[in-house]
Motif scaffolding. Sequence first.
Motif, PDB file in Angstrom:
ATOM      1  N   ASN A  26      44.756  32.921  35.555  1.00 59.85           N
ATOM      2  CA  ASN A  26      43.550  32.089  35.564  1.00 59.85           C
ATOM      3  C   ASN A  26      43.024  31.845  34.157  1.00 59.85           C
ATOM      4  O   ASN A  26      42.549  30.757  33.835  1.00 59.85           O
ATOM      5  N   HIS A  64      40.498  32.133  44.901  1.00 63.08           N
ATOM      6  CA  HIS A  64      40.192  33.475  44.410  1.00 63.08           C
ATOM      7  C   HIS A  64      40.390  34.498  45.524  1.00 63.08           C
ATOM      8  O   HIS A  64      39.863  34.333  46.624  1.00 63.08           O
ATOM      9  N   VAL A 119      44.701  33.833  42.682  1.00 69.55           N
ATOM     10  CA  VAL A 119      44.542  34.878  41.668  1.00 69.55           C
ATOM     11  C   VAL A 119      43.586  35.962  42.153  1.00 69.55           C
ATOM     12  O   VAL A 119      42.684  35.706  42.953  1.00 69.55           O
ATOM     13  N   TYR A 135      35.165  34.616  35.625  1.00 63.02           N
ATOM     14  CA  TYR A 135      35.599  33.220  35.617  1.00 63.02           C
ATOM     15  C   TYR A 135      35.212  32.475  36.887  1.00 63.02           C
ATOM     16  O   TYR A 135      35.110  31.255  36.895  1.00 63.02           O
ATOM     17  N   ASN A 194      42.152  28.226  32.319  1.00 67.18           N
ATOM     18  CA  ASN A 194      40.788  27.931  31.887  1.00 67.18           C
ATOM     19  C   ASN A 194      40.690  27.608  30.403  1.00 67.18           C
ATOM     20  O   ASN A 194      39.666  27.104  29.949  1.00 67.18           O
ATOM     21  N   SER A 213      43.404  23.048  34.022  1.00 65.17           N
ATOM     22  CA  SER A 213      42.482  23.511  35.053  1.00 65.17           C
ATOM     23  C   SER A 213      42.155  22.437  36.080  1.00 65.17           C
ATOM     24  O   SER A 213      41.964  22.723  37.264  1.00 65.17           O
ATOM     25  N   TYR A 268      44.464  37.846  36.989  1.00 60.80           N
ATOM     26  CA  TYR A 268      43.481  37.016  36.281  1.00 60.80           C
ATOM     27  C   TYR A 268      44.033  36.488  34.959  1.00 60.80           C
ATOM     28  O   TYR A 268      43.462  35.556  34.390  1.00 60.80           O
ATOM     29  N   GLU A 328      42.428  26.202  42.674  1.00 58.29           N
ATOM     30  CA  GLU A 328      42.278  27.649  42.493  1.00 58.29           C
ATOM     31  C   GLU A 328      41.747  28.297  43.773  1.00 58.29           C
ATOM     32  O   GLU A 328      40.793  27.799  44.380  1.00 58.29           O
TER      33      GLU A 328
END
Length: 379
Positions: A216, A233, A55, A332, A220, A226, A213, A231
């Motif tokens: 994500n 980034h 993401v 996040y 979350n 999750s 995002y 994940e």
Amino acid sequence: MKQKRLFEEDLLSKSKKEREDFFNDFTVSHPKMKQVSDELKNEIYKGSQNIIMVVGPSGVGKSRLFSATVLSVLKDMEEETEKDRSIIPISGIELPNPDLGKFNWKDFYYRVLSSLRDPLIDYKIDVTNIDKKEKKNNSNNPLNANTAPELRRSIESAFFNRKTKALLIDEAQHFFKINSEKRGSSEQNQRQFNSIKSLANMSTTKIVLFGTYDLNAVFNLDGQLSRRVKEIHFPRYDYTNAEDRRYFQALLLTFQKLLPVEKEPDLKKYSEYIYENSIGCAGILKNWLQRCFSDAIEKEEKTITYQNLKRNALQTKKLLTLAKEAITGEYYFSDNKKEKSELQTLLGIKNEKANEKPKRKNNPKPGIRKPERDTVGLA
């Protein structure tokens, strides 16, 4: 010596389309992309999670990373695919935005099979109902409601037989853009995710979700989701960070060496202005330079000037929206003291520490007073 430009000199004498194609098709492997690419490939080859999520903000370069990952894995497995032509080590699709807020799984399965070059994609038949007359007329329609299970089983079989390591899905946030029902969007998201997870588990193929995002944020909201996803980034460059600032300037230098205009532009000279109008996203920057390059050719300009940059920059309102979305999304992935304190309080760790009484220090030398100030003067 001055560094040479990153193209052959005869490119300048070629047509506008050839020069544009050269710049548009060139993927710059800058530090942020390389870091994410290395982590992603490691997860595809060695990771324990079957669902991987990449993401980042809009325009950071996720689609470029998507294409670069496919090419990189194909190159890694070139020797194996030469020996066995049936192998498709990696595949990918772009997920369309769901019409009327309803996700179409049959269409999704069809697109995946197409990416795997399934030769009989239009001839999927439900063998358990082959004798039923009402099925005969519709059995060859891949988008018929009755063919979804057949398409799903075909994907599982194709992944297994093609030895596919990973399926990449771009714009994956569209999985969860569905209308709310009485049971709530959280339960819908869980059902959508469970279908993806089941496909990955039963086919032993990693599924990599590329998204903004928004993707994500969905994960979350639910602890069940999750914890079952790896994940990764893909951040933009942060101008307040000295190292990111250097990397961004190096990225500008690479782009100015790549632009096939007669005179090399000096993009580094306007680095702060360019950062402001790209918010530190390599994808936004490249699209902007593509517009500038096309504009320069049309106007028969020898290089890209500040005026050219200004003419082709995005509107400030659009940049402000993109920047707000990016900064909100980055939250996040940032650990802060307030959240850490809240976690400790919830787990009872903070209260336990607060209730602990400080231990009294013993006098190390018996018979000798501890140092202290004595009263002096008249009593």
